[in-house]
Scaffold this motif. Structure first.
Motif, mmCIF file in Angstrom:
data_model
loop_
_atom_site.group_PDB
_atom_site.id
_atom_site.type_symbol
_atom_site.label_atom_id
_atom_site.label_comp_id
_atom_site.label_asym_id
_atom_site.label_seq_id
_atom_site.Cartn_x
_atom_site.Cartn_y
_atom_site.Cartn_z
ATOM 1 N N LYS A 50 0.833 -1.140 0.258
ATOM 2 C CA LYS A 50 0.167 0.365 -0.606
ATOM 3 C C LYS A 50 0.812 1.264 -0.155
ATOM 4 O O LYS A 50 0.398 1.894 -0.776
ATOM 5 C CB LYS A 50 -0.803 0.432 1.099
ATOM 6 C CG LYS A 50 -1.958 -0.903 1.026
ATOM 7 C CD LYS A 50 -2.792 -1.250 2.604
ATOM 8 C CE LYS A 50 -2.511 -1.653 3.532
ATOM 9 N NZ LYS A 50 -2.057 -2.683 3.262
ATOM 10 N N SER A 51 2.140 1.827 0.338
ATOM 11 C CA SER A 51 2.876 2.711 0.452
ATOM 12 C C SER A 51 2.884 2.919 -0.660
ATOM 13 O O SER A 51 3.425 4.234 -0.563
ATOM 14 C CB SER A 51 4.189 2.371 1.332
ATOM 15 O OG SER A 51 4.241 0.787 2.934
ATOM 16 N N GLN A 79 9.323 3.187 8.216
ATOM 17 C CA GLN A 79 8.816 3.753 7.406
ATOM 18 C C GLN A 79 10.195 4.632 6.801
ATOM 19 O O GLN A 79 10.706 4.369 5.330
ATOM 20 C CB GLN A 79 7.683 4.393 6.444
ATOM 21 C CG GLN A 79 6.423 3.303 6.922
ATOM 22 C CD GLN A 79 5.792 3.371 5.907
ATOM 23 O OE1 GLN A 79 5.566 3.963 5.149
ATOM 24 N NE2 GLN A 79 4.674 2.279 5.921
ATOM 25 N N ASP A 150 -1.732 7.103 6.480
ATOM 26 C CA ASP A 150 -2.202 5.469 6.916
ATOM 27 C C ASP A 150 -2.177 4.673 8.055
ATOM 28 O O ASP A 150 -3.024 5.603 8.843
ATOM 29 C CB ASP A 150 -0.305 4.908 7.006
ATOM 30 C CG ASP A 150 -0.214 3.734 6.968
ATOM 31 O OD1 ASP A 150 -1.272 3.006 5.431
ATOM 32 O OD2 ASP A 150 1.164 3.367 6.637
ATOM 33 N N GLU A 151 -3.503 3.631 8.211
ATOM 34 C CA GLU A 151 -4.090 2.812 9.084
ATOM 35 C C GLU A 151 -5.110 3.678 8.894
ATOM 36 O O GLU A 151 -5.681 3.960 10.405
ATOM 37 C CB GLU A 151 -2.858 2.935 10.139
ATOM 38 C CG GLU A 151 -1.555 2.217 10.199
ATOM 39 C CD GLU A 151 -1.276 0.274 9.408
ATOM 40 O OE1 GLU A 151 -2.645 -0.195 9.443
ATOM 41 O OE2 GLU A 151 0.099 0.531 8.695
#
Ligand code: ADP
Ligand code: MG
Ligand code: ZN
Length: 439
Positions: A50-51, A79, A150-151
């Motif tokens: 996804k990143s 990250q 994110d998340e």
């Protein structure tokens, strides 16, 4: 002039070192994000990349930075380390940094041509004046490529790790309407997806990229415990058939006691099984996981503490010896079967006694709750559990339980669950179960 697609492929290889996209979904999501026309919602399982869906497009835009909200400093560090290894400039502003470090980052971002491409921020940090000022200045000079969350399930009270600070992000979305937003999460129920769009105030219509929840290679069925003679023989007979061409299996139990009992008794009758639960000494627990991972022992009986980070692809069956507490857990745990795409089996052994003990525990939680929010959580747990009971006690496609939960269209199951494959047989079993329940 090279096309956008070629340009993306080139960055994929030169900056990230990947020869191709991991999936069509990843590719489509990245092309869509690259256009900067819509807010984008991305839901793919952990590990699907996804990143890259914001990192790759983030590199397309010269002199622009992408701001990434992430819930934990540990995730942020991972990250940043990853990007740094790839020689991509990434940094953070957070409470653990010294003021000189922080000023270095801020000064870079306020310069005419910032070198930082990705700025990672916790949602707590987003509310500070320092960050607000920085953001104002970045927006004024048109230096933001994207804002990524994110998340993103953390924004929802329906999710499993709600973070109230995520709610503040919606205000930012409203304040800076021109910047495209990207929300990413691993698995989200229909309710959580709705919440993400609503709470983050994502601009509609947003583009959605989502891995379908339907797993064609998994056959689901259910066995009523009161319909079988000998528990262990029943499991052994079935498990051995499923393992005849190799692979391995997992048996989930609710209690440590059951884990031990199953491992002991199955081994005794000839199906070698190791036990795994949090009550074992670390060395024992690691040994069990090691034996199972290496293939030395084919079957592991375990509590739900087993599974995080298990990436064996040839799990041929997942048995739930006790009914799971909710659909999300059942989907996740049974979904560890068949990661290699080969035919695999998910079986639930069900009894009213198990239901009674779980109901009792949830009810006890509700009774003991000292405030309304705890009570609310308990009641929600009860609702979620009721969904599992309905699943177990009705004649209904097993896969539809999941597609409803994730808000996907009903799958073409045909014969991939007991309810669709042999409805008469299941109806008989249900009749028998309900009749016994009356006595
Ligand atoms: P997620 O956030 O969905 O859990 P990540 O973004 O952390 O997944 O990526 C998981 C792994 O997949 C990382 O090691 C990443 O480098 C790798 N990856 C991502 N995209 C690709 C690709 N196109 N080809 C090969 N590996 C990839
Ligand atoms: Mg991720
Ligand atoms: Zn079905």
């Amino acid at each position: 002039e090279i096309s956008k697609e070629e340009q993306l492929l080139e960055i994929l290889e030169t900056s990230f070192g990947h020869k191709s996209f991991k999936s069509d979904l990843q590719k489509c999501a990245i092309s869509c994000v690259a256009k900067r026309r819509h807010d984008v919602y991305i839901s793919m399982p952990t590990g699907s990349g996804k990143s890259l869906c914001f990192q790759l497009p983030g590199l397309l835009h010269k002199n622009k930075v992408t701001i990434v909200f992430s819930p934990l400093l540990a995730l942020i560090k991972d990250q940043i380390d990853h990007l740094t290894k790839l020689k991509i400039e990434a940094d953070s502003i957070n409470s653990k940094m010294g003021s000189s470090d922080r000023n270095r980052v801020i000064n870079d971002l306020k310069s005419i041509a910032p070198s930082i491409k990705f700025l990672y921020i916790t949602p707590e940090q987003a509310a500070t004046e320092t960050f607000q000022n920085l953001l104002d200045s970045l927006v004024r000079y048109n230096k933001i490529a994207y804002i990524a969350v994110d998340e993103a399930h953390c924004v929802s009270e329906w999710g499993h790790d709600f973070r109230p600070d995520y709610l503040k992000l919606g205000k930012l979305r409203e304040k800076y309407m021109k910047i495209p937003w990207i929300a990413l999460t691993a698995t989200a129920s229909r309710q959580v997806v709705d919440d993400i769009a609503k709470q983050l105030k994502l601009k509609q219509p947003m583009a959605k990229f989502k891995t379908p929840s339907f797993r064609q290679n998994l056959f689901y069925d259910l066995v009523f415990k009161n319909s079988i003679q000998s528990d262990y023989d029943h499991i052994k007979h079935w498990a051995e058939k499923k393992l005849k061409d190799g692979g391995c299996g997992i048996i989930y139990c609710r209690t440590r006691d059951n884990v031990e009992k199953l491992a002991y008794n199955l081994t005794k009758i000839g199906l070698k099984t190791v036990a795994y639960h949090a009550g074992l000494k670390t060395a024992e627990r690691n040994g069990a996981q090691e034996d199972w991972s290496s293939g030395k022992v084919k079957v592991i009986s375990a509590t739900n503490s087993f599974g995080m980070g298990v990436d064996k692809s040839n799990v041929r069956f997942v048995i739930h010896w006790d009914v799971p507490q909710n659909v999300a857990a059942y989907y996740q745990e049974s979904g560890r079967a068949g990661r290699d795409g080969l035919q695999s089996f998910c079986r639930l052994y069900y009894s009213r006694d198990d239901v009674k003990s779980i109901t009792f525990l949830i009810q006890q939680d509700i009774n003991r709750s000292k405030n309304t929010s705890r009570e609310k959580l308990g009641k929600r747990a009860m609702d979620n559990f009721t969904e599992m009971i309905n699943y177990s006690e009705r004649l209904r496609c097993r896969h539809k339980l999941f597609s409803d939960y994730f808000g996907d269209p009903a799958p073409e199951c045909k014969d991939k669950c007991d309810a669709c494959k042999s409805p008469e047989k299941l109806q008989k079993a249900l009749d028998f179960f309900h009749k016994l329940g009356m006595d």
